[in-house]
Design an enzyme around this catalytic site. Structure first.
Site, PDB file in Angstrom:
ATOM      1  N   ASP A   1     -27.577 -10.544  31.242  1.00 38.10           N
ATOM      2  CA  ASP A   1     -26.327 -11.315  31.147  1.00 38.10           C
ATOM      3  C   ASP A   1     -26.310 -12.120  29.843  1.00 38.10           C
ATOM      4  OD1 ASP A   1     -23.917 -12.780  32.356  1.00 38.10           O
ATOM      5  OD2 ASP A   1     -25.318 -14.445  32.063  1.00 38.10           O
TER       6      ASP A   1
ATOM      7  N   LYS B   1     -23.865 -11.670  26.399  1.00 37.58           N
ATOM      8  CA  LYS B   1     -23.100 -12.753  25.772  1.00 37.58           C
ATOM      9  C   LYS B   1     -23.465 -12.885  24.293  1.00 37.58           C
ATOM     10  CE  LYS B   1     -22.374 -15.104  30.152  1.00 37.58           C
ATOM     11  NZ  LYS B   1     -22.978 -15.978  31.184  1.00 37.58           N
TER      12      LYS B   1
END
Lengths: 366, 366
Positions: B223, B227
């Site tokens: 994750d 980003k």
């Protein structure tokens, strides 16, 4: 930005530190990518204008302006810019002054379809009548964008507008809004019971150029009150007092009563040591509670109050642990963010970051 | 927004937690002020569509969708929406899924003039070929806006875009980008040499719903890598490696090697205590240096590296002092901001703030 983007004609009023930096940043955008035509520059004494042959040189605009025989003439500029507005052409007036007179022109410009972009706080924190004219004019005319009026290039106003527009409920906005006040109290009050004298911190801040020439112009808290007025009007909650102007903010000045009418900064600095004991006692009292002193601004929607003044914060609070230099820090307490606020922090003054805030706004027009 | 503003037709794909919250926030805008016509909803099993009779009820859209006999049909939706695009009418597709299949449609939509707004990280952090198609399509077609892919409603992507567009030079972006990782290490590592067992912190985080059902899906760091990929591509510096996808980020997973292929979250949680000593030793080593452990992501432009992994920070650093709960914090180190970075902090996950980020983007179309 692509070459297909419509051109935006840009006129700059005010070519001081921020104005010059803004012009240089804008002219640094590679011409092939740039949607901007710089068509006019106005200083306090001169003006140049040409929408057929825009200003493109970051190296010669200053001398070109200095060589101009034309005096500033805002009504004439208004007429020239109005003639450029069309459905396929946007026009932006960048006010890089801190002038009330220029601010008073905003409704005229907006009504003519000219967008107004500015770091000048005067119009948005001044008389409510002018502010309401601006809001009314922007509904059918040009846009006004003023990100750089609070926190310079920091995303403060855009963040608040997004919170409000998406239906979040603002509970409280709380922050250190003045870079000068930030520097002074970051140096003066670190949580210890002693430290440097207040007058020496202010004197050094002035020598570094962090204060106005007359430090009373910072210590009166008006700069913070103006920023709070701007934010309060965006929150626009019926729970808040309708501020007639920044003077309606409950502001606690740091100027000792005996020094209120000292005419010069030098004299003010010379007499400030008389009050060092007073400030030292406040610092010691805060320290005894495990706290630091910070000059903060608060828009307290829950309690319907807008205040600027010296407050105490625990040494574990971000206003104590996280601040340094002349940083601004702004906390948005809202319904959606719950117990832990949204925080924006960083340099809130200086020509480079202020000009960036202005240019960021201008890019929103494209 | 005024009644004169052009209408924007909105289609929503994905009506889970974020999707439902988004729909409710959008429908909460008073109809007289709202520029939005909600013309289509699509779940994994059903769809409703009507551009002549938009969906306006926050109380009945769910049952209306559940009662529909129509199956999801993205090609048909594409045709319907394409027909609505005109110089005076904007169309926005809101992708509230986390689907690769929906993400693969973005170039088609953008080329048809449909703007795409989404918290779905897949397209922007996945294969570079898809990303480049999106960039190319957005130059002549619809806009794509993805503020909510990083930090949910926090102003992260808009801030980075402004810094880049105004010509600031990004030196380093450094942050705690995962709310889950934030919670875990805020609880696990406070600067003391001991504290709760790592496995118990992860178990409690899972019980509170802060982790994915299988905690390895958080602890793998993907994750964060996604980003960082999104931010790196916006920085777009020749000093940075061109990331083929988020898999190109140097990511140090927290999953112990022996637990890498554990199929279920329950089993993973049951075996994690075997590695408590390993994590406790890292915590003690950090504490001995006066530091805490934080799982951070770094886009280091100066050194040309993009990394995600566990790092040590002094207990006086904002990552130690200022973080709490499941906050994100992002520091932008840039030329203009100098020694003191621009910081954005706050909740970076959750349906309300994620939906707000999406709605904030949608408002930019008006």
């Amino acid at each position: 930005m692509t070459s297909a983007a419509p051109k935006v004609y840009v006129a700059v009023v005010g070519v001081g530190l921020v104005g010059a930096e803004f012009i240089n940043q804008m002219l640094s955008i590679p011409p092939l990518n740039s949607p901007f035509h710089l068509v006019s520059l106005t200083s306090t004494t001169r003006t140049i204008s040409s929408h057929t042959s825009p200003i493109t040189s970051a190296t010669s605009w200053k001398s070109d302006l200095a060589a101009s025989a034309d005096r500033p003439d805002l009504p004439k500029l208004t007429a020239q810019l109005s003639a450029l507005v069309s459905p396929s052409q946007k026009v932006a007036l960048i006010d890089n002054t801190s002038s009330e007179d220029v601010a008073a022109m905003y409704p005229t410009w907006l009504n003519a379809g000219i967008s107004v972009i500015t770091p000048n706080k005067k119009a948005f924190s001044g008389d409510i009548a002018l502010y309401e004219q601006i809001i009314a004019a922007s509904k059918t005319g040009g846009r006004f964008l003023n990100e750089a009026t609070v926190g310079a290039g920091l995303p403060v106003i855009s963040t608040l507008k997004d919170l409000v527009a998406t239906g979040d409920r603002i509970i409280k906005i709380e922050g250190v809004f003045s870079g000068t006040m930030s520097y002074i109290f970051n140096e003066f009050s670190t949580g210890k019971s002693d430290g440097p004298a207040f007058s020496s911190v202010v004197r050094i801040a002035r020598e570094k150029g962090y204060t106005e020439p007359h430090p009373a112009d910072d210590l009166n808290g008006f700069d913070v009150a103006r920023k709070l007025t701007i934010l309060s009007r965006i929150v626009s909650s019926s729970a808040l007092p309708k501020l007639q102007s920044f003077a309606s903010v409950q502001t606690t000045s740091l100027i000792p009563a005996a020094l209120e009418n000292i005419p010069t900064g030098d004299e003010f600095i010379a007499r400030l040591p008389e009050f060092d004991d007073h400030f030292a006692k406040m610092r010691a009292a805060a320290s005894a509670e495990g706290k630091v002193l910070r000059f903060v601004g608060v828009v307290d929607v829950l309690n319907g109050q807008v205040t600027a003044g010296l407050e105490k914060y625990p040494t574990t609070h971000p206003f104590a642990t996280s601040l340094g230099g002349s940083d601004n820090i702004i906390m948005f307490h809202t319904e959606r963010y719950g117990a832990r606020p949204l925080i924006v922090q960083g340099a809130g003054a200086g020509a480079a970051v202020t000009a960036m805030g202005v240019l960021g706004d201008l890019l929103k027009l494209t």
